[in-house]
Design a protein around this motif. Structure first.
Motif, mmCIF file in Angstrom:
data_model
loop_
_atom_site.group_PDB
_atom_site.id
_atom_site.type_symbol
_atom_site.label_atom_id
_atom_site.label_comp_id
_atom_site.label_asym_id
_atom_site.label_seq_id
_atom_site.Cartn_x
_atom_site.Cartn_y
_atom_site.Cartn_z
ATOM 1 N N UNK A 51 18.519 8.235 -28.496
ATOM 2 C CA UNK A 51 19.521 8.021 -27.459
ATOM 3 C C UNK A 51 20.728 7.262 -28.015
ATOM 4 N N UNK A 52 20.467 6.250 -28.828
ATOM 5 C CA UNK A 52 21.565 5.479 -29.420
ATOM 6 C C UNK A 52 22.411 6.366 -30.327
ATOM 7 N N UNK A 53 21.763 7.232 -31.080
ATOM 8 C CA UNK A 53 22.489 8.144 -31.963
ATOM 9 C C UNK A 53 23.360 9.095 -31.146
ATOM 10 N N UNK A 54 22.848 9.591 -30.043
ATOM 11 C CA UNK A 54 23.642 10.475 -29.183
ATOM 12 C C UNK A 54 24.864 9.751 -28.638
ATOM 13 N N UNK A 55 24.680 8.497 -28.235
ATOM 14 C CA UNK A 55 25.824 7.724 -27.727
ATOM 15 C C UNK A 55 26.877 7.515 -28.817
ATOM 16 N N UNK A 56 26.437 7.232 -30.028
ATOM 17 C CA UNK A 56 27.387 7.018 -31.129
ATOM 18 C C UNK A 56 28.157 8.305 -31.425
ATOM 19 N N UNK A 57 27.478 9.430 -31.421
ATOM 20 C CA UNK A 57 28.140 10.709 -31.674
ATOM 21 C C UNK A 57 29.146 11.006 -30.569
ATOM 22 N N UNK A 58 28.748 10.786 -29.319
ATOM 23 C CA UNK A 58 29.671 11.019 -28.209
ATOM 24 C C UNK A 58 30.886 10.101 -28.298
ATOM 25 N N UNK A 59 30.658 8.853 -28.654
ATOM 26 C CA UNK A 59 31.766 7.906 -28.813
ATOM 27 C C UNK A 59 32.703 8.355 -29.926
ATOM 28 N N UNK A 60 32.153 8.803 -31.039
ATOM 29 C CA UNK A 60 32.977 9.261 -32.164
ATOM 30 C C UNK A 60 33.840 10.450 -31.747
ATOM 31 N N UNK A 61 33.251 11.433 -31.076
ATOM 32 C CA UNK A 61 34.035 12.589 -30.648
ATOM 33 C C UNK A 61 35.100 12.189 -29.626
ATOM 34 N N UNK A 62 34.771 11.270 -28.742
ATOM 35 C CA UNK A 62 35.747 10.798 -27.755
ATOM 36 C C UNK A 62 36.915 10.107 -28.453
ATOM 37 N N UNK A 63 36.621 9.287 -29.423
ATOM 38 C CA UNK A 63 37.691 8.593 -30.156
ATOM 39 C C UNK A 63 38.544 9.581 -30.941
ATOM 40 N N UNK A 64 37.922 10.564 -31.562
ATOM 41 C CA UNK A 64 38.683 11.578 -32.306
ATOM 42 C C UNK A 64 39.567 12.377 -31.353
ATOM 43 N N UNK A 65 39.014 12.764 -30.207
ATOM 44 C CA UNK A 65 39.799 13.523 -29.226
ATOM 45 C C UNK A 65 40.951 12.682 -28.698
ATOM 46 N N UNK A 66 40.697 11.415 -28.400
ATOM 47 C CA UNK A 66 41.754 10.526 -27.900
ATOM 48 C C UNK A 66 42.863 10.349 -28.936
ATOM 49 N N UNK A 67 42.491 10.166 -30.178
ATOM 50 C CA UNK A 67 43.483 9.991 -31.241
ATOM 51 C C UNK A 67 44.297 11.267 -31.418
ATOM 52 N N UNK A 68 43.632 12.415 -31.353
ATOM 53 C CA UNK A 68 44.330 13.692 -31.502
ATOM 54 C C UNK A 68 45.328 13.893 -30.364
ATOM 55 N N UNK A 69 44.892 13.643 -29.151
ATOM 56 C CA UNK A 69 45.797 13.789 -27.996
ATOM 57 C C UNK A 69 46.957 12.819 -28.095
ATOM 58 N N UNK A 70 46.700 11.594 -28.507
ATOM 59 C CA UNK A 70 47.771 10.605 -28.658
ATOM 60 C C UNK A 70 48.787 11.065 -29.699
#
Length: 79
Positions: A51-70
């Motif tokens: 579960x912790x690994x899934x959260x870290x992966x989701x956080x990483x993709x969210x940060x990458x998507x946010x940075x890309x959109x910015x």
């Protein structure tokens, strides 16, 4: 005539062996119970890790998507 030892098991020998087997089975049962407890703990830890690994992966993709959109929005607004 030489005397040959009697190799036939006596009732006492059989009872002693059954008692030893019973003791061995009891010890084995205790070990199985301990192993079951360890397996349950391992399964709980593994589930938490997964579960912790899934959260870290989701956080990483969210940060990458946010940075890309910015970056895209910043590039569009500068023109």
């Amino acid at each position: 005539m030489t005397g040959t030892p009697n190799n036939e098991p006596t009732l006492t020998n059989v009872i002693e062996k059954l008692n030893k087997l019973s003791t061995d089975v009891d010890k084995l049962s205790t070990h199985v119970d301990k192993l079951s407890t360890h397996v349950e703990k391992f399964n709980d830890r593994f589930t938490n890790y997964q579960q912790a690994t899934q959260w870290v992966v989701q956080l990483a993709f969210t940060l990458i998507a946010s940075a890309t959109i910015t970056i895209i929005i910043t590039a569009v607004l500068r023109k």
